[in-house]
Design a protein around this motif. Sequence first.
Motif, PDB file in Angstrom:
ATOM      1  N   HIS A  23       1.235  -4.384  10.687  1.00 52.87           N
ATOM      2  CA  HIS A  23       2.031  -5.214   9.791  1.00 52.87           C
ATOM      3  C   HIS A  23       1.393  -5.227   8.411  1.00 52.87           C
ATOM      4  N   GLU A  24       2.102  -4.706   7.441  1.00 50.88           N
ATOM      5  CA  GLU A  24       1.667  -4.694   6.051  1.00 50.88           C
ATOM      6  C   GLU A  24       2.766  -5.316   5.198  1.00 50.88           C
ATOM      7  N   ASP A  25       2.434  -5.577   3.939  1.00 52.35           N
ATOM      8  CA  ASP A  25       3.466  -5.968   2.976  1.00 52.35           C
ATOM      9  C   ASP A  25       4.336  -4.759   2.665  1.00 52.35           C
ATOM     10  N   LYS A  42       1.466   5.158   0.288  1.00 51.32           N
ATOM     11  CA  LYS A  42       0.788   6.234   1.009  1.00 51.32           C
ATOM     12  C   LYS A  42       0.832   7.543   0.222  1.00 51.32           C
ATOM     13  N   TYR A  69       0.846  -1.190   0.000  1.00 52.26           N
ATOM     14  CA  TYR A  69       0.000   0.000   0.000  1.00 52.26           C
ATOM     15  C   TYR A  69       0.885   1.245   0.000  1.00 52.26           C
ATOM     16  N   LYS A  78      -1.777   1.861   7.953  1.00 54.40           N
ATOM     17  CA  LYS A  78      -3.032   1.737   8.686  1.00 54.40           C
ATOM     18  C   LYS A  78      -3.034   0.486   9.550  1.00 54.40           C
ATOM     19  N   LYS A  79      -2.253  -0.492   9.137  1.00 56.68           N
ATOM     20  CA  LYS A  79      -2.076  -1.708   9.925  1.00 56.68           C
ATOM     21  C   LYS A  79      -0.653  -1.733  10.480  1.00 56.68           C
ATOM     22  N   HIS A 128       8.902  -5.072   8.298  1.00 54.77           N
ATOM     23  CA  HIS A 128       7.616  -5.172   7.623  1.00 54.77           C
ATOM     24  C   HIS A 128       7.151  -3.812   7.114  1.00 54.77           C
TER      25      HIS A 128
END
Length: 260
Positions: A175-177, A5, A3, A172-173, A168
């Motif tokens: 842990h994201e990709d 930003k 994602y 918003k999370k 990582h």
Amino acid sequence: MIYLKTSEEIELMRAANTLVSRTLGEVAKWVAPGVTTQRLDTIAREFILDNGGRPACLGYGGFPGTLCIEVNETVVHGFPSTYTLKDGDIVGTDCVVELNGFHGDSCYTFAIGEIDSKVMDLCKVTKESLYKGIAVAQEGKRIGDIANAIQTYCERHGYSVVREMCGHGIGKKMHEDPEVPNYGRRGIGPILRNGMCIAIEPMINMGSKNIVIERDGWQCRTKDRKPSAHYEHTIAIVDGKTEVLTTFDYIKESLGERFI
């Protein structure tokens, strides 16, 4: 999926990461022999709440603390407890804050009193390796370039790199990709692009790279029970440049001459 930003979201990320940096600076004021790790956790939680944030680790998958507490051989995900810090210990404090819907993440390993010179060297090299990774985290480079920079620097100094745990993506999370390992080959993995936010966090062992996950499913320690060090910054790629969103400056202000 990675994602990317927007500029507005990067500003929200910056605020969250400033708060997590300030939180560790507050914790640093209390890190000393005779203090329990639960006390450090309470200080962090109250500071985050008092400043409008949410302790993101608390309750995450059942995790019981605001801080992941990493004493000596604990690599990651240690629980706050009644353990009393003593002279010669090292303790990592991994903290994640949510503020206005975005996350900040940072970790610092503190020396308690006078520590063994070999353990001090481990901490210094691990921290230096974090900045080696950040230095190559530029637009157009790949995740493998970061991983390789950290691995080669630490192994050159005789230390081992934990394989099972990694950095990582974050936003918003918590842990994201993508995943950001601390070992690997140059030129592989996702390409770093504008808008990417990642947490880089070398976890480096004095002895073997092998780890053990305790029965609680969380706490992770070195198999040989030799010390492990852990440092972390969150970065963003903005207008083709790398910006470090977290800082250890607040910790340095609190520790003064004791800053590693």
